[in-house]
Enzyme design. Structure first.
Site, PDB file in Angstrom:
ATOM      1  N   GLY A  71       5.142   0.484  -1.134  1.00  0.00           N
ATOM      2  CA  GLY A  71       5.595  -0.183  -2.354  1.00  0.00           C
ATOM      3  C   GLY A  71       4.486  -0.393  -3.364  1.00  0.00           C
ATOM      4  O   GLY A  71       4.678  -0.183  -4.570  1.00  0.00           O
ATOM      5  N   THR A  72       3.326  -0.786  -2.889  1.00  0.00           N
ATOM      6  CA  THR A  72       2.222  -1.095  -3.801  1.00  0.00           C
ATOM      7  C   THR A  72       1.807   0.144  -4.580  1.00  0.00           C
ATOM      8  O   THR A  72       1.696   0.117  -5.809  1.00  0.00           O
ATOM      9  CB  THR A  72       1.025  -1.645  -3.002  1.00  0.00           C
ATOM     10  OG1 THR A  72       1.470  -2.820  -2.299  1.00  0.00           O
ATOM     11  CG2 THR A  72      -0.142  -1.996  -3.901  1.00  0.00           C
ATOM     12  N   ASN A 152      11.169 -10.944  -3.169  1.00  0.00           N
ATOM     13  CA  ASN A 152      10.865 -11.003  -1.731  1.00  0.00           C
ATOM     14  C   ASN A 152      10.675 -12.420  -1.210  1.00  0.00           C
ATOM     15  O   ASN A 152      10.761 -12.647  -0.009  1.00  0.00           O
ATOM     16  CB  ASN A 152       9.605 -10.182  -1.430  1.00  0.00           C
ATOM     17  CG  ASN A 152       8.452 -10.539  -2.333  1.00  0.00           C
ATOM     18  OD1 ASN A 152       8.583 -10.523  -3.558  1.00  0.00           O
ATOM     19  ND2 ASN A 152       7.330 -10.873  -1.756  1.00  0.00           N
ATOM     20  N   GLN A 180      12.778  -4.583  -1.473  1.00  0.00           N
ATOM     21  CA  GLN A 180      13.621  -5.432  -0.623  1.00  0.00           C
ATOM     22  C   GLN A 180      15.087  -5.009  -0.633  1.00  0.00           C
ATOM     23  O   GLN A 180      15.914  -5.639   0.042  1.00  0.00           O
ATOM     24  CB  GLN A 180      13.508  -6.907  -1.047  1.00  0.00           C
ATOM     25  CG  GLN A 180      12.107  -7.497  -0.863  1.00  0.00           C
ATOM     26  CD  GLN A 180      11.728  -7.713   0.614  1.00  0.00           C
ATOM     27  OE1 GLN A 180      12.573  -7.697   1.516  1.00  0.00           O
ATOM     28  NE2 GLN A 180      10.446  -7.912   0.872  1.00  0.00           N
ATOM     29  N   HIS A 202       8.627   0.147   5.828  1.00  0.00           N
ATOM     30  CA  HIS A 202       8.475  -0.881   6.872  1.00  0.00           C
ATOM     31  C   HIS A 202       9.375  -2.086   6.674  1.00  0.00           C
ATOM     32  O   HIS A 202       9.432  -2.964   7.524  1.00  0.00           O
ATOM     33  CB  HIS A 202       7.005  -1.305   7.006  1.00  0.00           C
ATOM     34  CG  HIS A 202       6.442  -2.052   5.834  1.00  0.00           C
ATOM     35  ND1 HIS A 202       6.164  -3.387   5.885  1.00  0.00           N
ATOM     36  CD2 HIS A 202       6.098  -1.647   4.586  1.00  0.00           C
ATOM     37  CE1 HIS A 202       5.658  -3.779   4.723  1.00  0.00           C
ATOM     38  NE2 HIS A 202       5.611  -2.731   3.919  1.00  0.00           N
ATOM     39  N   THR A 238      -3.221  15.681   2.330  1.00  0.00           N
ATOM     40  CA  THR A 238      -2.330  16.061   3.431  1.00  0.00           C
ATOM     41  C   THR A 238      -1.325  14.940   3.677  1.00  0.00           C
ATOM     42  O   THR A 238      -1.692  13.774   3.755  1.00  0.00           O
ATOM     43  CB  THR A 238      -3.156  16.366   4.693  1.00  0.00           C
ATOM     44  OG1 THR A 238      -4.066  17.411   4.355  1.00  0.00           O
ATOM     45  CG2 THR A 238      -2.272  16.800   5.849  1.00  0.00           C
ATOM     46  N   CYS A 328       1.120 -12.009   1.931  1.00  0.00           N
ATOM     47  CA  CYS A 328      -0.278 -12.083   1.506  1.00  0.00           C
ATOM     48  C   CYS A 328      -0.743 -13.525   1.445  1.00  0.00           C
ATOM     49  O   CYS A 328      -1.908 -13.826   1.641  1.00  0.00           O
ATOM     50  CB  CYS A 328      -0.434 -11.461   0.119  1.00  0.00           C
ATOM     51  SG  CYS A 328       0.849 -10.301  -0.286  1.00  0.00           S
TER      52      CYS A 328
HETATM   53  C1  LIG Z   1       9.059  -6.852  -3.308  1.00  0.00           C
HETATM   54  C2  LIG Z   1       7.874  -6.161  -2.745  1.00  0.00           C
HETATM   55  N1  LIG Z   1       7.200  -5.291  -3.489  1.00  0.00           N
HETATM   56  C3  LIG Z   1       6.144  -4.624  -3.024  1.00  0.00           C
HETATM   57  C4  LIG Z   1       5.688  -4.813  -1.736  1.00  0.00           C
HETATM   58  C5  LIG Z   1       4.499  -4.045  -1.266  1.00  0.00           C
HETATM   59  O1  LIG Z   1       4.888  -3.047  -0.392  1.00  0.00           O
HETATM   60  P1  LIG Z   1       3.811  -2.343   0.569  1.00  0.00           P
HETATM   61  O2  LIG Z   1       3.281  -3.415   1.458  1.00  0.00           O
HETATM   62  O3  LIG Z   1       4.588  -1.298   1.286  1.00  0.00           O
HETATM   63  O4  LIG Z   1       2.754  -1.763  -0.291  1.00  0.00           O
HETATM   64  C6  LIG Z   1       6.364  -5.726  -0.915  1.00  0.00           C
HETATM   65  C7  LIG Z   1       5.935  -5.961   0.477  1.00  0.00           C
HETATM   66  O5  LIG Z   1       5.115  -6.778   0.776  1.00  0.00           O
HETATM   67  C8  LIG Z   1       7.469  -6.425  -1.430  1.00  0.00           C
HETATM   68  O6  LIG Z   1       8.146  -7.307  -0.693  1.00  0.00           O
END
Ligand SMILES: Cc1ncc(COP(=O)(O)O)c(C=O)c1O
Length: 377
Positions: A71-72, A152, A180, A202, A238, A328
């Site tokens: 996601g990040t 989230n 989410q 995940h 890769t 976090c």
């Molecule tokens: C709403 C939301 N965006 C982004 C992320 C970041 O995803 P990732 O940990 O896969 O980079 C999360 C997860 O922590 C999330 O809940």
């Protein structure tokens, strides 16, 4: 000690069937997907089949799906591309966004590359669409809207269709963080009219470190990572082969199980709300828990006392895994930026705790947690 895991919005356990699907690519099928001989062809085929499957489920074209590290990365890439490649000079976002979005847009604003406007929230923490339209109507330049489909921490769901219609009306680019929601709700990207969408495996019993960025075929962006020709020249390096296979398998299973799982998990959330109301007369729910909200997330406001201040720590001591905000910030005592934004900065009298559920949780676990909370609050 038996542990109770109520932090499924942070991450979920890997499904055994997903692991089974991944295993061959961790063992005998180890070819580099860029190699032209049979080892490479079979792994390349696995990636392209995964992409087709993901695209079919999400209602888009395989060419619109790029596999990323999660996601990040997806949100960072979309936001930066909107500025660098699509000419956006203004960003509309909200104080409720995940830091993957918020820190990215704040950095762009601090560097003087964009103007940043945060849209107002209503009393339940939903985006004020009338305010958003005002911002769009007076936007100082081409605008990127980046708003999450679901929050989230508190679970609030965005009126994504309404936002995409506004984006279209004002010619804005629209990125949405669907981390989410993809894997938890049926999603048809071709109906949604978004330009970019982020997701992470995940969060729905897939592996960590893999996600997707959806990029609408009508826009063209430059390579996200430069190097080799992987991901159709867009993201070099890769591929995370087994991760990609696992992501696709997890999404397939989540889609098959949607009716059953969403009903079951939604009932658990309702049950927990009822049991909390029965046992505590001074609690509240953060966000729009009983309204337009994720069925997986319940964020509870406990009154702040000397005892409840230690709640997160004491629940952990009792083997109950929950979080105070996002993953976090869990463990940290500070109230998250999301809770602060919802309370307009006046959250000093509450202790927020997020409970988030998966199909592996049970009502018996909820009962155990309620009993423990009675001792601890
Ligand atoms: C709403 C939301 N965006 C982004 C992320 C970041 O995803 P990732 O940990 O896969 O980079 C999360 C997860 O922590 C999330 O809940």
């Amino acid at each position: 000690m038996q542990r109770i895991y109520f932090d499924n919005a942070a991450t979920t356990n890997l499904d055994a069937e997903v692991l089974d699907a991944m295993m061959p690519y961790l063992t005998e099928k180890y070819g580099n997907p860029s190699s032209i001989y049979s080892y490479g062809r079979e792994t390349k085929m696995a990636i392209e089949n995964a992409r087709k499957s993901v695209a079919r489920i999400l209602g888009c074209k395989p060419g619109e799906i790029f596999f990323t590290s999660g996601g990040t990365e997806s949100s960072n890439t979309a936001i930066n591309a909107a500025i660098t490649d699509l000419g956006c000079t203004n960003i509309i976002s909200s104080a409720l966004e995940h830091h993957a979005t918020l820190h990215t847009v704040e950095n762009l604003a601090a560097a003087g590359k964009v103007t940043l406007q945060l849209v107002k929230l209503d009393e339940n923490g939903h985006i004020d669409l009338a305010h958003m339209e005002e911002l769009l109507a007076q936007a100082p330049g081409k605008t990127l809207i980046t708003l999450m489909h679901a929050n989230n921490e508190v679970g609030n769901l965005l009126k994504i269709k309404a936002v995409s219609e506004l984006a279209e009306k004002y010619g804005a680019i629209f990125h949405t963080d669907m981390v989410q929601t993809i894997g938890h709700y049926p999603v048809n990207l071709s109906n949604l009219n978004v330009h970019f969408a982020s997701s992470a495996g995940h969060k729905f019993h897939g592996p960590k470190g893999v996600g997707i960025l959806y990029v609408n075929e009508n826009i063209t962006i430059k390579p996200m990572i430069c190097g080799g020709a992987q991901e159709r020249n867009m993201r070099a390096g890769t591929e995370n082969l087994y991760g990609i296979v696992g992501y696709a398998k997890a999404l397939e299973l989540a889609t098959e199980r949607y009716e059953q799982d969403s009903a079951y998990i939604g009932e658990l959330k309702q049950y927990m709300m009822t049991r909390l109301r029965e046992n505590f007369d001074n609690i509240g729910f953060n966000g729009d828990a009983a309204g337009s909200s994720l069925y997986t997330v319940l964020n509870v406001a406990f009154p702040k006392t000397e005892k409840s201040d230690m709640l997160l720590f004491n629940l952990d001591m009792a083997g109950i895994c929950v979080s105070g905000g996002s993953a976090c910030s869990s463990g940290a005592n500070s109230v998250s930026h999301v809770i602060k934004a919802i309370y307009n900065g006046k959250s000093e009298n509450i202790v927020p705790i997020r409970f988030s559920f998966s199909r592996h949780n049970t009502k018996e676990e909820v009962d155990i947690v309620i009993e423990k909370l009675k001792e601890l609050v």
